[in-house]
Design a protein around this motif. Structure first.
Motif, PDB file in Angstrom:
ATOM      1  N   ASN A 259      48.207  58.893 -23.661  1.00 21.87           N
ATOM      2  CA  ASN A 259      48.269  59.783 -24.743  1.00 21.87           C
ATOM      3  C   ASN A 259      48.036  59.167 -26.238  1.00 21.87           C
ATOM      4  O   ASN A 259      48.474  59.832 -27.108  1.00 21.87           O
ATOM      5  CB  ASN A 259      49.256  61.138 -24.836  1.00 21.87           C
ATOM      6  CG  ASN A 259      49.046  62.365 -25.077  1.00 21.87           C
ATOM      7  OD1 ASN A 259      47.312  63.066 -24.986  1.00 21.87           O
ATOM      8  ND2 ASN A 259      49.335  63.755 -24.992  1.00 21.87           N
ATOM      9  N   VAL A 260      47.072  58.746 -25.761  1.00 24.03           N
ATOM     10  CA  VAL A 260      46.792  58.092 -27.771  1.00 24.03           C
ATOM     11  C   VAL A 260      45.407  57.655 -27.838  1.00 24.03           C
ATOM     12  O   VAL A 260      44.930  57.764 -27.197  1.00 24.03           O
ATOM     13  CB  VAL A 260      47.477  56.743 -27.964  1.00 24.03           C
ATOM     14  CG1 VAL A 260      49.557  56.993 -27.487  1.00 24.03           C
ATOM     15  CG2 VAL A 260      47.644  55.480 -27.277  1.00 24.03           C
ATOM     16  N   SER A 261      44.975  57.757 -29.175  1.00 27.88           N
ATOM     17  CA  SER A 261      43.727  57.598 -29.419  1.00 27.88           C
ATOM     18  C   SER A 261      43.729  56.125 -28.924  1.00 27.88           C
ATOM     19  O   SER A 261      44.915  54.734 -29.468  1.00 27.88           O
ATOM     20  CB  SER A 261      43.311  58.125 -30.846  1.00 27.88           C
ATOM     21  OG  SER A 261      44.244  57.011 -31.515  1.00 27.88           O
ATOM     22  N   LEU A 262      42.781  55.242 -28.756  1.00 28.03           N
ATOM     23  CA  LEU A 262      42.235  53.843 -29.124  1.00 28.03           C
ATOM     24  C   LEU A 262      42.575  53.147 -30.687  1.00 28.03           C
ATOM     25  O   LEU A 262      43.041  52.387 -30.502  1.00 28.03           O
ATOM     26  CB  LEU A 262      40.379  53.748 -29.222  1.00 28.03           C
ATOM     27  CG  LEU A 262      40.440  53.545 -27.192  1.00 28.03           C
ATOM     28  CD1 LEU A 262      38.672  53.617 -27.172  1.00 28.03           C
ATOM     29  CD2 LEU A 262      41.172  52.466 -26.979  1.00 28.03           C
ATOM     30  N   VAL A 263      42.300  54.305 -31.507  1.00 25.19           N
ATOM     31  CA  VAL A 263      42.799  53.815 -32.700  1.00 25.19           C
ATOM     32  C   VAL A 263      44.636  53.629 -32.615  1.00 25.19           C
ATOM     33  O   VAL A 263      44.208  52.801 -33.532  1.00 25.19           O
ATOM     34  CB  VAL A 263      42.507  54.837 -33.815  1.00 25.19           C
ATOM     35  CG1 VAL A 263      43.135  54.007 -35.604  1.00 25.19           C
ATOM     36  CG2 VAL A 263      40.868  54.617 -34.148  1.00 25.19           C
ATOM     37  N   GLU A 264      45.156  54.092 -32.105  1.00 25.57           N
ATOM     38  CA  GLU A 264      46.327  54.150 -32.548  1.00 25.57           C
ATOM     39  C   GLU A 264      46.897  53.099 -31.645  1.00 25.57           C
ATOM     40  O   GLU A 264      48.323  52.480 -31.846  1.00 25.57           O
ATOM     41  CB  GLU A 264      46.955  55.811 -31.723  1.00 25.57           C
ATOM     42  CG  GLU A 264      48.689  55.376 -31.906  1.00 25.57           C
ATOM     43  CD  GLU A 264      49.340  57.222 -31.639  1.00 25.57           C
ATOM     44  OE1 GLU A 264      50.322  57.124 -31.623  1.00 25.57           O
ATOM     45  OE2 GLU A 264      48.602  57.250 -31.971  1.00 25.57           O
ATOM     46  N   LEU A 265      46.267  52.871 -29.952  1.00 23.57           N
ATOM     47  CA  LEU A 265      46.164  51.700 -29.076  1.00 23.57           C
ATOM     48  C   LEU A 265      46.393  50.521 -30.206  1.00 23.57           C
ATOM     49  O   LEU A 265      47.037  49.496 -29.980  1.00 23.57           O
ATOM     50  CB  LEU A 265      45.252  52.030 -28.330  1.00 23.57           C
ATOM     51  CG  LEU A 265      45.815  50.434 -26.973  1.00 23.57           C
ATOM     52  CD1 LEU A 265      47.082  50.948 -26.462  1.00 23.57           C
ATOM     53  CD2 LEU A 265      44.918  51.286 -25.911  1.00 23.57           C
ATOM     54  N   ASN A 266      45.169  50.114 -30.898  1.00 24.83           N
ATOM     55  CA  ASN A 266      45.101  48.686 -31.632  1.00 24.83           C
ATOM     56  C   ASN A 266      45.511  48.894 -32.394  1.00 24.83           C
ATOM     57  O   ASN A 266      46.087  47.884 -33.033  1.00 24.83           O
ATOM     58  CB  ASN A 266      43.342  49.059 -31.587  1.00 24.83           C
ATOM     59  CG  ASN A 266      42.896  48.107 -32.632  1.00 24.83           C
ATOM     60  OD1 ASN A 266      42.714  47.564 -34.343  1.00 24.83           O
ATOM     61  ND2 ASN A 266      42.503  46.813 -31.634  1.00 24.83           N
ATOM     62  N   LYS A 267      46.437  50.219 -33.235  1.00 26.39           N
ATOM     63  CA  LYS A 267      47.826  49.490 -33.594  1.00 26.39           C
ATOM     64  C   LYS A 267      48.888  48.988 -32.926  1.00 26.39           C
ATOM     65  O   LYS A 267      49.793  48.170 -33.988  1.00 26.39           O
ATOM     66  CB  LYS A 267      47.528  50.675 -34.963  1.00 26.39           C
ATOM     67  CG  LYS A 267      46.916  51.439 -35.297  1.00 26.39           C
ATOM     68  CD  LYS A 267      47.311  52.754 -36.280  1.00 26.39           C
ATOM     69  CE  LYS A 267      46.787  53.175 -37.183  1.00 26.39           C
ATOM     70  NZ  LYS A 267      47.140  54.975 -38.298  1.00 26.39           N
ATOM     71  N   HIS A 268      48.847  48.943 -32.071  1.00 26.13           N
ATOM     72  CA  HIS A 268      50.249  48.666 -31.180  1.00 26.13           C
ATOM     73  C   HIS A 268      49.973  46.957 -30.822  1.00 26.13           C
ATOM     74  O   HIS A 268      50.186  46.066 -31.098  1.00 26.13           O
ATOM     75  CB  HIS A 268      50.340  49.612 -30.111  1.00 26.13           C
ATOM     76  CG  HIS A 268      50.985  50.708 -30.952  1.00 26.13           C
ATOM     77  ND1 HIS A 268      50.415  52.162 -31.157  1.00 26.13           N
ATOM     78  CD2 HIS A 268      52.746  50.982 -31.288  1.00 26.13           C
ATOM     79  CE1 HIS A 268      51.755  52.615 -31.922  1.00 26.13           C
ATOM     80  NE2 HIS A 268      52.564  51.921 -31.829  1.00 26.13           N
ATOM     81  N   TYR A 269      48.839  47.287 -29.939  1.00 22.86           N
ATOM     82  CA  TYR A 269      48.215  46.005 -29.203  1.00 22.86           C
ATOM     83  C   TYR A 269      46.897  45.756 -29.419  1.00 22.86           C
ATOM     84  O   TYR A 269      45.739  46.802 -29.440  1.00 22.86           O
ATOM     85  CB  TYR A 269      48.824  46.299 -27.314  1.00 22.86           C
ATOM     86  CG  TYR A 269      50.388  46.110 -27.569  1.00 22.86           C
ATOM     87  CD1 TYR A 269      50.863  45.830 -27.792  1.00 22.86           C
ATOM     88  CD2 TYR A 269      50.335  47.784 -27.345  1.00 22.86           C
ATOM     89  CE1 TYR A 269      51.977  46.328 -28.028  1.00 22.86           C
ATOM     90  CE2 TYR A 269      51.552  48.352 -27.096  1.00 22.86           C
ATOM     91  CZ  TYR A 269      52.466  47.469 -27.262  1.00 22.86           C
ATOM     92  OH  TYR A 269      53.616  47.630 -27.207  1.00 22.86           O
ATOM     93  N   GLY A 270      46.615  44.553 -29.702  1.00 21.65           N
ATOM     94  CA  GLY A 270      44.621  43.892 -29.667  1.00 21.65           C
ATOM     95  C   GLY A 270      44.185  43.458 -28.462  1.00 21.65           C
ATOM     96  O   GLY A 270      42.877  44.032 -28.208  1.00 21.65           O
ATOM     97  N   SER A 271      45.372  43.274 -27.223  1.00 23.53           N
ATOM     98  CA  SER A 271      44.447  43.058 -25.956  1.00 23.53           C
ATOM     99  C   SER A 271      45.664  44.280 -25.324  1.00 23.53           C
ATOM    100  O   SER A 271      46.232  44.196 -24.947  1.00 23.53           O
ATOM    101  CB  SER A 271      44.170  41.874 -26.083  1.00 23.53           C
ATOM    102  OG  SER A 271      45.051  40.981 -25.932  1.00 23.53           O
ATOM    103  N   LYS A 272      44.524  43.476 -23.634  1.00 25.35           N
ATOM    104  CA  LYS A 272      45.536  44.066 -22.285  1.00 25.35           C
ATOM    105  C   LYS A 272      46.999  42.359 -22.295  1.00 25.35           C
ATOM    106  O   LYS A 272      48.052  43.208 -22.484  1.00 25.35           O
ATOM    107  CB  LYS A 272      45.428  44.172 -21.414  1.00 25.35           C
ATOM    108  CG  LYS A 272      44.071  45.868 -20.991  1.00 25.35           C
ATOM    109  CD  LYS A 272      43.473  45.375 -19.442  1.00 25.35           C
ATOM    110  CE  LYS A 272      42.928  44.253 -18.904  1.00 25.35           C
ATOM    111  NZ  LYS A 272      42.983  44.678 -17.997  1.00 25.35           N
TER     112      LYS A 272
END
Length: 205
Positions: free
Chosen positions: A37-50
């Motif tokens: 339940n996060v946006s891709l933008v927010e996910l990218n702020k936390h982690y850059g890859s799997k």
């Protein structure tokens, strides 16, 4: 800070849930963002890859194991265990630390099985993960009161990696509540490692 910690937890837990259900290769960053339940933008702020997400999961497991280990008072130094043979004491401490790790990982066993299977078919991803796994093993050594510093420390971490993989194969098949098969496999693997070290022309443990 609490909000960031909660978001991180959702991302990591969602990743493991998706990996268990669909496999690592079939799980995309968009799937993880949706499940957490996060946006891709927010996910990218936390982690850059799997791989970074998986590395964060490893670090979270390290922290949990070290905290449990400290609570149990298992991180005993050589000076504090003078009443026992230090090599045997070190082996016992490693056993306790690694079993604590398997206990911590058990809720995510299905995910880890599928991740391991998929990474075996993806050498590049596996190569990218290796430094994180090596760092994790170094922390497990430190948690057992064994130095991970210098060349000797790196050799210890590599040896511990072989022990860990051997025990993990048993853990994947171990459905018992007390993980008795895993304990047996780990004890045998540590015994083989101890024998190898004792017979080596130089000693690093």
């Amino acid at each position: 800070m609490a909000g960031k910690a909660e978001t991180t937890k959702r991302i990591l837990d969602s990743t493991m849930k998706l990996a268990a259900e669909h496999g690592w290769r079939a799980t995309g960053l968009g799937d993880i963002a949706d499940a957490a339940n996060v946006s891709l933008v927010e996910l990218n702020k936390h982690y850059g890859s799997k791989i970074e997400i998986l590395a964060a999961f490893i670090e979270r497991t390290d922290a949990k194991v070290l905290a449990e280990n400290a609570k149990a008072g298992a991180s005993t130094t050589a000076a504090e265990s003078s009443a026992e043979d230090e090599e045997e004491a070190a082996r016992d401490r490693l056993f306790d630390v690694l079993m604590c790790r398997f206990d911590a990982l058990t809720p995510h066993k299905a995910a880890i099985q599928r991740i391991a299977r998929d990474l075996a078919r993806d050498p590049l991803a596996l190569f990218c993960l290796l430094p994180h796994q090596a760092r994790s093993l170094a922390w497990m050594l430190e948690g057992a009161g064994i130095s991970s510093s210098g060349i000797s420390g790196r050799l210890r971490a590599r040896g511990l990696g072989l022990v860990y993989l051997s025990a993990m194969r048993a853990w994947f098949k171990d459905d018992s509540e007390d993980l008795s098969a895993t304990m047996g496999a780990l004890d045998r693997a540590l015994g083989r490692a101890d024998t190898a070290v004792r017979s080596a022309p130089f000693r690093c443990l």
